[in-house]
Motif scaffolding. Structure first.
Motif, PDB file in Angstrom:
ATOM      1  N   LYS A  27       0.901  -1.341  -0.061  1.00  0.00           N
ATOM      2  CA  LYS A  27       0.016  -0.242  -0.046  1.00  0.00           C
ATOM      3  C   LYS A  27       0.836   1.565   0.142  1.00  0.00           C
ATOM      4  O   LYS A  27       1.853   1.168   0.632  1.00  0.00           O
ATOM      5  CB  LYS A  27      -0.896   0.031   1.439  1.00  0.00           C
ATOM      6  N   ARG A  29       2.330   4.609   1.248  1.00  0.00           N
ATOM      7  CA  ARG A  29       2.446   5.408   2.485  1.00  0.00           C
ATOM      8  C   ARG A  29       1.344   6.675   2.662  1.00  0.00           C
ATOM      9  O   ARG A  29       0.954   7.100   1.582  1.00  0.00           O
ATOM     10  CB  ARG A  29       3.764   5.843   2.798  1.00  0.00           C
ATOM     11  N   VAL A  30       0.988   6.617   3.998  1.00  0.00           N
ATOM     12  CA  VAL A  30       0.188   7.875   4.146  1.00  0.00           C
ATOM     13  C   VAL A  30       0.967   8.920   4.312  1.00  0.00           C
ATOM     14  O   VAL A  30       2.342   9.001   4.052  1.00  0.00           O
ATOM     15  CB  VAL A  30      -0.405   7.775   5.770  1.00  0.00           C
ATOM     16  N   ASP A  31       0.542  10.156   4.340  1.00  0.00           N
ATOM     17  CA  ASP A  31       1.199  11.613   4.191  1.00  0.00           C
ATOM     18  C   ASP A  31       2.645  11.581   4.986  1.00  0.00           C
ATOM     19  O   ASP A  31       2.354  11.599   6.178  1.00  0.00           O
ATOM     20  CB  ASP A  31       0.366  12.771   4.726  1.00  0.00           C
ATOM     21  N   ASP A  32       3.627  11.569   4.501  1.00  0.00           N
ATOM     22  CA  ASP A  32       4.993  11.683   5.082  1.00  0.00           C
ATOM     23  C   ASP A  32       4.818  12.838   5.860  1.00  0.00           C
ATOM     24  O   ASP A  32       5.804  12.574   6.810  1.00  0.00           O
ATOM     25  CB  ASP A  32       5.769  11.392   3.791  1.00  0.00           C
ATOM     26  N   ARG A  34       2.862  14.452   7.635  1.00  0.00           N
ATOM     27  CA  ARG A  34       2.284  14.588   8.546  1.00  0.00           C
ATOM     28  C   ARG A  34       2.859  13.418   9.895  1.00  0.00           C
ATOM     29  O   ARG A  34       3.092  13.794  11.013  1.00  0.00           O
ATOM     30  CB  ARG A  34       0.851  13.966   8.595  1.00  0.00           C
ATOM     31  N   VAL A  35       3.350  12.497   9.332  1.00  0.00           N
ATOM     32  CA  VAL A  35       3.882  11.279   9.940  1.00  0.00           C
ATOM     33  C   VAL A  35       5.318  11.905  10.540  1.00  0.00           C
ATOM     34  O   VAL A  35       5.846  11.679  11.758  1.00  0.00           O
ATOM     35  CB  VAL A  35       4.136   9.940   9.251  1.00  0.00           C
ATOM     36  N   GLY A  57      -2.017  11.020  13.228  1.00  0.00           N
ATOM     37  CA  GLY A  57      -2.411   9.639  12.754  1.00  0.00           C
ATOM     38  C   GLY A  57      -2.227   8.476  13.768  1.00  0.00           C
ATOM     39  O   GLY A  57      -1.794   9.098  14.935  1.00  0.00           O
ATOM     40  N   THR A  61       1.784   3.685  13.545  1.00  0.00           N
ATOM     41  CA  THR A  61       2.358   4.211  12.037  1.00  0.00           C
ATOM     42  C   THR A  61       3.684   5.024  12.694  1.00  0.00           C
ATOM     43  O   THR A  61       4.553   5.015  11.909  1.00  0.00           O
ATOM     44  CB  THR A  61       1.365   5.107  11.343  1.00  0.00           C
ATOM     45  N   ARG A  65       6.966   3.571  11.558  1.00  0.00           N
ATOM     46  CA  ARG A  65       8.056   4.438  10.540  1.00  0.00           C
ATOM     47  C   ARG A  65       9.440   4.662  11.003  1.00  0.00           C
ATOM     48  O   ARG A  65      10.423   4.767  10.420  1.00  0.00           O
ATOM     49  CB  ARG A  65       7.173   5.464  10.011  1.00  0.00           C
TER      50      ARG A  65
END
Length: 107
Positions: A27, A29-32, A34-35, A57, A61, A65
């Protein structure tokens, strides 16, 4: 948006983005941004990963990460690149616990 949260600016994220992994599987990655902002918030505050604000988030995560990129050397690469890009520090701070004085220096 919580005012106590840390958020990377556009310029800061633009300097970091070229050093982030691009060869990911599965999948997307979600918003880098934000993370990474959440990771920096936790590291700066000295808190637990579980106490990170929800704006960043899922806490798992953030932790995953951070650990996975540490194992890959991503954080080391980012740090070395950013450190090499800057000039000498504007201020140099000394902690008094590292400065030794003679016993009689107190007066």
């Amino acid at each position: 948006m919580n005012r106590d949260c840390f958020w990377l600016t556009d310029q800061q994220f633009a300097r970091i983005k070229p050093h982030l992994p691009t060869n990911t599987r599965g999948k997307p990655r979600v918003d880098d941004r934000r993370v990474i902002s959440g990771i920096i918030h936790v590291l700066r505050s000295g808190g637990r990963w579980a106490d990170a604000p929800a704006e960043y988030g899922p806490r798992k995560t953030l932790y995953n990460r951070f650990v996975r990129w540490a194992a890959k050397g991503v954080w080391q690469d980012v740090f070395e690149t950013l450190a090499a890009a800057g000039g000498p520090p504007a201020e140099i701070l000394l902690d008094s616990t590292h400065v030794k004085a003679h016993r009689s220096a107190a007066g």
